[in-house]
Design an enzyme around this catalytic site. Structure first.
Site, mmCIF file in Angstrom:
data_model
loop_
_atom_site.group_PDB
_atom_site.id
_atom_site.type_symbol
_atom_site.label_atom_id
_atom_site.label_comp_id
_atom_site.label_asym_id
_atom_site.label_seq_id
_atom_site.Cartn_x
_atom_site.Cartn_y
_atom_site.Cartn_z
ATOM 1 N N SER A 179 0.845 -1.228 -0.063
ATOM 2 C CA SER A 179 -0.100 -0.205 -0.096
ATOM 3 C C SER A 179 0.770 1.169 -0.176
ATOM 4 O O SER A 179 1.951 1.143 0.489
ATOM 5 C CB SER A 179 -0.901 -0.045 1.228
ATOM 6 N N TYR A 225 -7.428 14.465 1.581
ATOM 7 C CA TYR A 225 -6.473 15.092 0.784
ATOM 8 C C TYR A 225 -7.559 15.728 -0.286
ATOM 9 O O TYR A 225 -8.699 15.582 -0.300
ATOM 10 C CB TYR A 225 -5.429 14.414 0.415
HETATM 11 C C1 LIG Z 1 3.601 5.317 7.527
HETATM 12 C C2 LIG Z 1 2.424 5.240 6.684
HETATM 13 C C3 LIG Z 1 1.979 6.292 5.547
HETATM 14 C C4 LIG Z 1 1.088 6.046 4.743
HETATM 15 N N1 LIG Z 1 0.907 6.956 3.729
HETATM 16 C C5 LIG Z 1 0.163 6.730 2.857
HETATM 17 C C6 LIG Z 1 -0.118 7.318 1.411
HETATM 18 O O1 LIG Z 1 1.065 7.979 1.081
HETATM 19 N N2 LIG Z 1 -1.266 7.342 0.826
HETATM 20 C C7 LIG Z 1 -2.235 6.633 1.318
HETATM 21 O O2 LIG Z 1 -3.332 6.455 0.472
HETATM 22 N N3 LIG Z 1 -2.363 5.817 2.415
HETATM 23 C C8 LIG Z 1 -1.199 6.025 3.125
HETATM 24 N N4 LIG Z 1 -1.097 5.432 4.191
HETATM 25 C C9 LIG Z 1 -1.949 4.349 4.610
HETATM 26 C C10 LIG Z 1 -1.784 3.187 4.210
HETATM 27 O O3 LIG Z 1 -1.557 3.003 2.798
HETATM 28 C C11 LIG Z 1 -2.822 1.798 4.463
HETATM 29 O O4 LIG Z 1 -4.040 2.104 3.898
HETATM 30 C C12 LIG Z 1 -3.195 1.844 6.014
HETATM 31 O O5 LIG Z 1 -1.727 1.730 6.791
HETATM 32 C C13 LIG Z 1 -3.736 0.585 6.377
HETATM 33 O O6 LIG Z 1 -3.370 -0.578 6.026
HETATM 34 P P1 LIG Z 1 -2.382 -1.179 6.973
HETATM 35 O O7 LIG Z 1 -3.178 -1.710 8.107
HETATM 36 O O8 LIG Z 1 -1.931 -2.774 6.126
HETATM 37 O O9 LIG Z 1 -1.364 -0.557 7.480
HETATM 38 C C14 LIG Z 1 -0.020 5.186 5.301
HETATM 39 C C15 LIG Z 1 -0.004 4.561 6.134
HETATM 40 C C16 LIG Z 1 1.266 4.575 7.109
HETATM 41 C C17 LIG Z 1 1.510 3.473 8.025
#
Ligand SMILES: Cc1cc2nc3c(=O)[nH]c(=O)nc-3n(C[C@H](O)[C@H](O)[C@H](O)COP(=O)(O)O)c2cc1C
Length: 363
Positions: free
Chosen positions: A22, A183
């Protein structure tokens, strides 16, 4: 039904499995440039076996960055650094993708690990003025953004398309538009953030204009054989906000614009939302959009276990599993997942390690 390790074909691109990293902001760029960190961050997960790696929210204009340290794709000079990353990723069997973004009212903040964390950075300290559909502050600690003019909105549609052309020139094979998490893109969709009364605000048809114009312009800017994704916040989780029903309708329109997959996240438009965070909590949105809008979807959010991920694909709830934090903890998660799900078949291993770990190597 396909399973986690079955390849996914979208237009002319084949992902070797259904596991995607992601997009995750790394906040390590200077002036938007990719560097060694991006090479290692993506390279490690490519060698680790993921099918698709989506690079972090990448500014289509400098003022569209969340922080001064976000990645950018607003000038041709950014292309070679990004290309270094895509070439390595492709050489190790993964598909490089990029999320194009504008931070809107949430722009110009200090990166979260800066000390002391300062939140908004005003122009006199090296930041800039945030913009949005409406001059309405995001929270009582945020600045009042400047309302975009119609000409500026049209200029941003072009900026998304130009950034997509640069991304393709840099070798990215999937482009994702960031219309989630409060955003700029999402802020046009949700009545919580968009109080305009012109063709970009008011009824649903007006609020989706910016989304559809960006999708159309970016689709036109990309080669036919490369897929286009859109990340939506499928619900605002509050009364009076953007809903899953809105997301289904928007996804039907996106399908007609040639969008190939909706990446189903949620939230971000308001701090007051009560979000029932837990394992796979956003999967029902991916499932419903897939079924009702008849478009491939990506599921994301607390998907951490191989069996959990495999079942989502096997049950037809989503076509792609996007993983964030678990792939940070465990870049070789796809290898572990293979061992757990396919114990009788040796996992494919990339690069030099394939030889080093092979049966024929005895020493
Ligand atoms: C460090 C970090 C940075 C993130 N940056 C973005 C981003 O640039 N764009 C976005 O759509 N989501 C961003 N997210 C959200 C993640 O893409 C993802 O949707 C969210 O962490 C949930 O998934 P997970 O439980 O597998 O971490 C970010 C999450 C984390 C932890």
């Amino acid at each position: 039904m396909p399973h986690l390790f079955e390849p996914l074909e979208l237009r002319g691109v084949r992902l070797r499995n259904r596991i995607a990293m992601s997009p995750m902001c790394q906040y390590v760029s200077e002036d938007g440039f990719a560097n060694d960190w991006h090479l290692v961050h993506h390279g490690t997960r490519a060698v680790g076996g993921a099918g698709l790696l989506v690079a972090e929210a990448t500014g289509v204009v400098p003022e569209g960055r969340i922080t001064p340290n976000c990645l950018g794709c607003w000038k041709d000079e950014h292309v070679p650094g990004l290309q270094r990353v895509t070439e390595f990723v492709k050489a190790h069997g993964a598909v490089p993708g990029i999320q194009l973004a504008h931070a809107g009212v949430k722009a110009s903040t200090a990166r979260p690990f800066s000390t002391p964390f300062r939140g908004y950075i005003p122009p006199e300290q090296g930041g800039w003025e945030p913009v949005g559909p409406t001059a309405r502050r995001f929270s009582d600690r945020s600045p009042v953004p400047r309302e975009l003019t119609i000409d500026e909105i049209r200029g941003l549609v072009t900026a998304f398309a130009d950034a997509a052309k640069r991304a393709v020139a840099a070798g990215f094979q999937v482009v994702e538009l960031h219309f989630a998490h409060g955003y700029l893109g999402h802020s046009f969709l949700t009545p919580l953030m968009n109080e305009r009364t012109d063709e970009y605000g008011g009824p649903f048809d007006h609020r989706v204009s910016f989304l559809l114009e960006c999708a159309r312009a970016v689709r036109f800017a990309m080669p036919e054989e490369l897929p286009l994704f859109v990340r939506l916040s499928c619900t605002d989780w509050v009364e009076g906000g953007w809903t899953i029903e809105d997301s289904v309708e928007a996804s039907k329109l996106l399908r007609r614009e040639g969008v190939d997959l909706v990446d189903c996240s949620t939230g971000g438009a308001t701090r007051t939302a009560q979000i029932p965070v837990g394992p796979g909590y956003q999967v029902p949105f991916a499932e419903r959009i897939r079924r009702e809008a008849e478009i491939p979807t990506g599921a994301v959010g607390m998907i951490t276990e191989p069996k959990q991920a495999d079942e989502i694909v096997r049950e037809g709830r989503a076509d792609l599993i996007l993983m964030g934090r678990q792939l940070l903890r465990e870049p070789y998660w796809p290898q572990r997942a293979w061992q757990e799900l396919e114990p009788d078949v040796a996992a494919p291993i990339a690069g030099e390690y394939a030889w080093a770990l092979s049966e024929t190597r005895r020493r």
